[in-house]
Design a protein around this motif. Structure first.
Motif, PDB file in Angstrom:
ATOM      1  N   HIS A 102       0.778  -1.238   0.000  1.00  0.00           N
ATOM      2  CA  HIS A 102       0.000   0.000   0.000  1.00  0.00           C
ATOM      3  C   HIS A 102       0.811   1.292   0.000  1.00  0.00           C
ATOM      4  N   ILE A 103       2.090   1.200   0.300  1.00  0.00           N
ATOM      5  CA  ILE A 103       2.908   2.410   0.304  1.00  0.00           C
ATOM      6  C   ILE A 103       4.035   2.337  -0.723  1.00  0.00           C
ATOM      7  N   GLN A 104       4.766   1.251  -0.714  1.00  0.00           N
ATOM      8  CA  GLN A 104       5.948   1.162  -1.557  1.00  0.00           C
ATOM      9  C   GLN A 104       5.678   1.473  -3.037  1.00  0.00           C
ATOM     10  N   PRO A 105       4.581   0.974  -3.645  1.00  0.00           N
ATOM     11  CA  PRO A 105       4.369   1.275  -5.064  1.00  0.00           C
ATOM     12  C   PRO A 105       4.170   2.761  -5.356  1.00  0.00           C
ATOM     13  N   TYR A 106       3.795   3.532  -4.333  1.00  0.00           N
ATOM     14  CA  TYR A 106       3.479   4.953  -4.523  1.00  0.00           C
ATOM     15  C   TYR A 106       4.450   5.858  -3.760  1.00  0.00           C
ATOM     16  N   GLN A 107       5.455   5.250  -3.151  1.00  0.00           N
ATOM     17  CA  GLN A 107       6.261   5.956  -2.157  1.00  0.00           C
ATOM     18  C   GLN A 107       6.864   7.248  -2.690  1.00  0.00           C
ATOM     19  N   ASP A 165       5.870   9.016  -5.321  1.00  0.00           N
ATOM     20  CA  ASP A 165       4.947   9.830  -6.115  1.00  0.00           C
ATOM     21  C   ASP A 165       3.862  10.504  -5.289  1.00  0.00           C
ATOM     22  N   ILE A 166       3.822  10.210  -3.995  1.00  0.00           N
ATOM     23  CA  ILE A 166       2.810  10.786  -3.104  1.00  0.00           C
ATOM     24  C   ILE A 166       3.521  11.466  -1.937  1.00  0.00           C
ATOM     25  N   LEU A 167       2.972  12.574  -1.483  1.00  0.00           N
ATOM     26  CA  LEU A 167       3.480  13.232  -0.285  1.00  0.00           C
ATOM     27  C   LEU A 167       2.761  12.644   0.920  1.00  0.00           C
ATOM     28  N   TRP A 168       3.512  12.046   1.827  1.00  0.00           N
ATOM     29  CA  TRP A 168       2.955  11.297   2.945  1.00  0.00           C
ATOM     30  C   TRP A 168       3.006  12.123   4.228  1.00  0.00           C
ATOM     31  N   ALA A 169       1.914  12.137   4.969  1.00  0.00           N
ATOM     32  CA  ALA A 169       1.866  12.888   6.222  1.00  0.00           C
ATOM     33  C   ALA A 169       1.668  11.972   7.425  1.00  0.00           C
ATOM     34  N   TYR A 170       0.620  11.128   7.387  1.00  0.00           N
ATOM     35  CA  TYR A 170       0.286  10.264   8.524  1.00  0.00           C
ATOM     36  C   TYR A 170      -0.056   8.860   8.033  1.00  0.00           C
ATOM     37  N   ILE A 171       0.286   7.893   8.843  1.00  0.00           N
ATOM     38  CA  ILE A 171      -0.327   6.567   8.781  1.00  0.00           C
ATOM     39  C   ILE A 171      -1.154   6.433  10.054  1.00  0.00           C
ATOM     40  N   THR A 172      -2.460   6.295   9.891  1.00  0.00           N
ATOM     41  CA  THR A 172      -3.341   6.186  11.060  1.00  0.00           C
ATOM     42  C   THR A 172      -3.702   4.720  11.255  1.00  0.00           C
ATOM     43  N   VAL A 173      -3.190   4.153  12.333  1.00  0.00           N
ATOM     44  CA  VAL A 173      -3.393   2.729  12.609  1.00  0.00           C
ATOM     45  C   VAL A 173      -4.716   2.588  13.362  1.00  0.00           C
ATOM     46  N   LEU A 183      11.270   6.245   5.117  1.00  0.00           N
ATOM     47  CA  LEU A 183      10.183   7.140   5.505  1.00  0.00           C
ATOM     48  C   LEU A 183      10.208   7.414   7.012  1.00  0.00           C
ATOM     49  N   PRO A 184      11.339   7.887   7.533  1.00  0.00           N
ATOM     50  CA  PRO A 184      11.425   8.103   8.985  1.00  0.00           C
ATOM     51  C   PRO A 184      10.581   9.264   9.479  1.00  0.00           C
ATOM     52  N   ASN A 185      10.200  10.173   8.588  1.00  0.00           N
ATOM     53  CA  ASN A 185       9.449  11.356   9.007  1.00  0.00           C
ATOM     54  C   ASN A 185       7.940  11.217   8.824  1.00  0.00           C
ATOM     55  N   LEU A 186       7.488  10.069   8.367  1.00  0.00           N
ATOM     56  CA  LEU A 186       6.051   9.819   8.213  1.00  0.00           C
ATOM     57  C   LEU A 186       5.474   9.436   9.576  1.00  0.00           C
ATOM     58  N   PHE A 187       4.555  10.261  10.079  1.00  0.00           N
ATOM     59  CA  PHE A 187       3.973  10.011  11.391  1.00  0.00           C
ATOM     60  C   PHE A 187       3.162   8.710  11.402  1.00  0.00           C
ATOM     61  N   ALA A 227       1.195  -2.921  16.549  1.00  0.00           N
ATOM     62  CA  ALA A 227       1.080  -2.632  15.116  1.00  0.00           C
ATOM     63  C   ALA A 227       1.735  -1.297  14.781  1.00  0.00           C
ATOM     64  N   MET A 228       1.518  -0.302  15.628  1.00  0.00           N
ATOM     65  CA  MET A 228       2.152   1.000  15.411  1.00  0.00           C
ATOM     66  C   MET A 228       3.672   0.861  15.449  1.00  0.00           C
ATOM     67  N   LYS A 229       4.177   0.085  16.388  1.00  0.00           N
ATOM     68  CA  LYS A 229       5.619  -0.099  16.505  1.00  0.00           C
ATOM     69  C   LYS A 229       6.188  -0.842  15.293  1.00  0.00           C
ATOM     70  N   ASN A 230       5.486  -1.885  14.860  1.00  0.00           N
ATOM     71  CA  ASN A 230       5.982  -2.649  13.712  1.00  0.00           C
ATOM     72  C   ASN A 230       5.998  -1.808  12.443  1.00  0.00           C
ATOM     73  N   LEU A 231       4.958  -1.018  12.234  1.00  0.00           N
ATOM     74  CA  LEU A 231       4.934  -0.157  11.051  1.00  0.00           C
ATOM     75  C   LEU A 231       5.984   0.945  11.150  1.00  0.00           C
ATOM     76  N   ARG A 232       6.196   1.465  12.339  1.00  0.00           N
ATOM     77  CA  ARG A 232       7.235   2.480  12.525  1.00  0.00           C
ATOM     78  C   ARG A 232       8.590   1.919  12.120  1.00  0.00           C
ATOM     79  N   THR A 233       8.876   0.693  12.527  1.00  0.00           N
ATOM     80  CA  THR A 233      10.152   0.072  12.181  1.00  0.00           C
ATOM     81  C   THR A 233      10.282  -0.114  10.678  1.00  0.00           C
ATOM     82  N   VAL A 234       9.222  -0.601  10.044  1.00  0.00           N
ATOM     83  CA  VAL A 234       9.250  -0.806   8.592  1.00  0.00           C
ATOM     84  C   VAL A 234       9.484   0.512   7.864  1.00  0.00           C
ATOM     85  N   LEU A 235       8.800   1.552   8.255  1.00  0.00           N
ATOM     86  CA  LEU A 235       8.951   2.846   7.586  1.00  0.00           C
ATOM     87  C   LEU A 235      10.359   3.405   7.803  1.00  0.00           C
TER      88      LEU A 235
END
Length: 346
Positions: free
Chosen positions: A108-113, A115-123, A155-159, A142-150
């Protein structure tokens, strides 16, 4: 030459005037505010037309409740800032498996990473924190696992955060008494600790309309609509001229009661329905609330407790959605599905 002192009142007036001018600015200048893009309708326009609608009226931020790939494709190159939701039902697997978190990112993110400006991932959205079910117990993992992946994929600055309803507050009035309900305090501490360590805000849904509709005897319409000329609520040294600020500060006080001092708030949803509940839901009142809401956010005045603090915000919602329950629920949109305005705003 003697310097000219500017009174605090004059500074406030100037800030409000600037915000009004900004609201009336040309669409291509953009508004630093977002709109929720819900899709519970069988007559909604295609996603590429919706993205153009946002751009046409200078709306710079979009919130998607889940990864709709037609919308993600349409957002490529749009320069809209995106808040993307993780569905509640996907949280147990993402929370229990780092590999599942990576697979969610890869789909859901990598194919568009790029080309899109990312602000938040809301879990999750309005998760029932009072329940010890697999969704709530896996929320923070889940929040922790996604934070690690990003972090590991550029994408360290994507909330990474979550969206909560006002029901998690056990006490909200006066704002300084704001506190979470006892049953949710343990998980709230876990959520807030994660947000604090990752410098992410908590996203909350704040609806003065719902408070007013539920208690019109004790809450005035002017207070709900940002129109009060005198503060209906005086809380110690703090004066509240609008209900949204009181709701926001109640959350802030509740957060600080958990010993967390550095987590800000983003208003994930706020708005006013234009029909469905008699004379308190008209296009005129909906326009008045949302116009005042936008002006208030753009003013950067913050709240009485945190004056000058930036509060990011999203209006609910872009369209009236006919697959929601009849009545008020179908009438939160700024636009009809044919993309005509319900009332002028942007």
């Amino acid at each position: 030459m003697a310097s000219l002192a500017i009174s605090p009142l004059l500074m406030i007036i100037m800030a409000m005037a600037i915000s009004i001018l900004k609201l009336r600015a040309a669409p291509d200048e953009g508004y630093d505010i977002g709109v929720n893009y819900g899709m519970l309708g069988d007559n909604l326009p295609p996603a590429h037309e919706v993205v153009q609608l946002f751009k046409q009226y200078g709306i710079t931020k979009m919130r998607l409740f889940d990864p709709n790939h037609d919308a993600l494709e349409a957002l490529r190159g749009s320069k809209l800032l995106l808040s993307l939701g993780v569905r509640n039902e996907d949280i147990p697997s993402i929370g229990s498996s780092p590999d599942a978190a990576y697979q969610w990112y890869a789909a859901h993110i990598q194919p568009y990473q790029n080309d899109i400006l990312w602000a938040y991932i809301t879990v999750g959205n309005k998760i029932n924190l009072f329940s010890q079910d697999p969704i709530s117990t896996n929320l923070v993992p889940a929040m922790k696992n996604l934070r690690t992946v990003l972090n590991n994929n550029g994408l360290p600055n994507l909330f990474v955060t979550t969206v909560l309803a006002a029901e998690v507050l056990g006490v909200s009035n006066p704002p300084s008494a704001g506190d979470f309900a006892p049953a949710v305090k343990p998980i709230m501490l876990d959520i807030l600790t994660f947000l604090s360590t990752t410098n992410a805000p908590l996203m909350v849904n704040l609806y003065p309309y719902l408070a007013y509709a539920g208690d019109p005897v004790h809450i005035s319409l002017d207070y709900a609509l940002f129109n009060a000329s005198e503060p209906p609520v005086v809380d110690g040294a703090l004066k509240y001229y609008n209900l949204l600020d009181a709701m926001t500060d109640a959350f802030t006080y509740a957060i600080e009661r958990q010993g967390i001092m550095n987590v800000g708030l983003t208003v994930a949803e706020s708005g006013w329905p234009s029909a469905g509940n008699g004379q308190i839901t008209t296009p005129e009142l909906a326009q008045m609330y949302n116009r005042n809401f936008v002006n208030h956010i753009l003013s950067r005045l913050g709240t009485p407790k945190r004056p000058g603090a930036y509060v990011d915000a999203f209006i609910f919602a872009i369209f009236n959605e006919n697959q929601k329950p009849p009545g008020v629920e179908q009438n939160w949109g700024l636009y009809y599905p044919n993309m005509n305005r319900v009332y002028p705003l942007f």
